[in-house]
Write a protein that holds these residues in place. Structure first.
Motif, short mmCIF file in Angstrom:
data_model
loop_
_atom_site.label_atom_id
_atom_site.label_comp_id
_atom_site.label_asym_id
_atom_site.label_seq_id
_atom_site.Cartn_x
_atom_site.Cartn_y
_atom_site.Cartn_z
N CYS A 65 2.43 5.46 -7.02
CA CYS A 65 1.02 5.40 -6.61
C CYS A 65 0.13 6.04 -7.67
O CYS A 65 0.37 7.17 -8.10
CB CYS A 65 0.84 6.10 -5.27
N TYR A 116 3.19 9.15 -5.12
CA TYR A 116 4.31 8.81 -4.24
C TYR A 116 5.05 7.60 -4.81
O TYR A 116 4.43 6.68 -5.34
CB TYR A 116 3.78 8.50 -2.84
N GLN A 120 -2.25 5.43 1.29
CA GLN A 120 -2.77 4.08 1.49
C GLN A 120 -3.42 3.48 0.25
O GLN A 120 -4.13 2.49 0.34
CB GLN A 120 -3.75 4.03 2.67
N LEU A 164 7.54 4.34 -4.34
CA LEU A 164 8.12 3.34 -3.44
C LEU A 164 9.12 2.54 -4.26
O LEU A 164 8.86 2.21 -5.42
CB LEU A 164 7.04 2.41 -2.90
N ARG A 212 0.86 -1.18 0.00
CA ARG A 212 0.00 0.00 0.00
C ARG A 212 0.90 1.23 0.00
O ARG A 212 2.00 1.20 0.55
CB ARG A 212 -0.91 0.01 1.21
N CYS A 213 0.43 2.30 -0.59
CA CYS A 213 1.16 3.56 -0.59
C CYS A 213 1.31 4.05 0.84
O CYS A 213 0.33 4.09 1.60
CB CYS A 213 0.41 4.60 -1.42
N SER A 214 2.52 4.41 1.24
CA SER A 214 2.75 4.87 2.60
C SER A 214 2.26 6.30 2.82
O SER A 214 2.20 6.76 3.95
CB SER A 214 4.22 4.73 2.99
#
Length: 77
Positions: free
Chosen positions: A53, A58, A20, A60, A15-17
């Motif tokens: 994301c 975002y 989410q 990751l 999940r995107c930090s």
């Protein structure tokens, strides 16, 4: 246009930090080191999978070879 994916390592879904979100677009990212770049060996640097994301943008990064990507059908609306 990038295709939407979901991602997991083992039984853990990513999940995107930040927001989410659980839908991403992916791309290979070079993990450049200054030493290799100085010696013109940038091509030999390690790479990672970048998950961007779909919702907020975002990024990751994952160097884990166990990362699995699953295609997703995005709503057209």
């Amino acid at each position: 246009m990038a295709k939407p994916v979901r991602a997991a390592i083992g039984d853990t879904w990513i999940r995107c930090s930040f927001c989410q979100g659980d839908v991403f677009r992916n791309r290979e990212v070079k993990l450049n080191s200054s030493g290799a770049e100085f010696m013109n060996l940038g091509w030999a640097n390690e790479s990672a999978t970048g998950l961007i994301c779909w919702n907020c943008g975002y990024v990751l990064l994952f160097a884990n070879p166990g990362l699995k990507l699953y295609k997703v059908e995005k709503d057209k609306g």
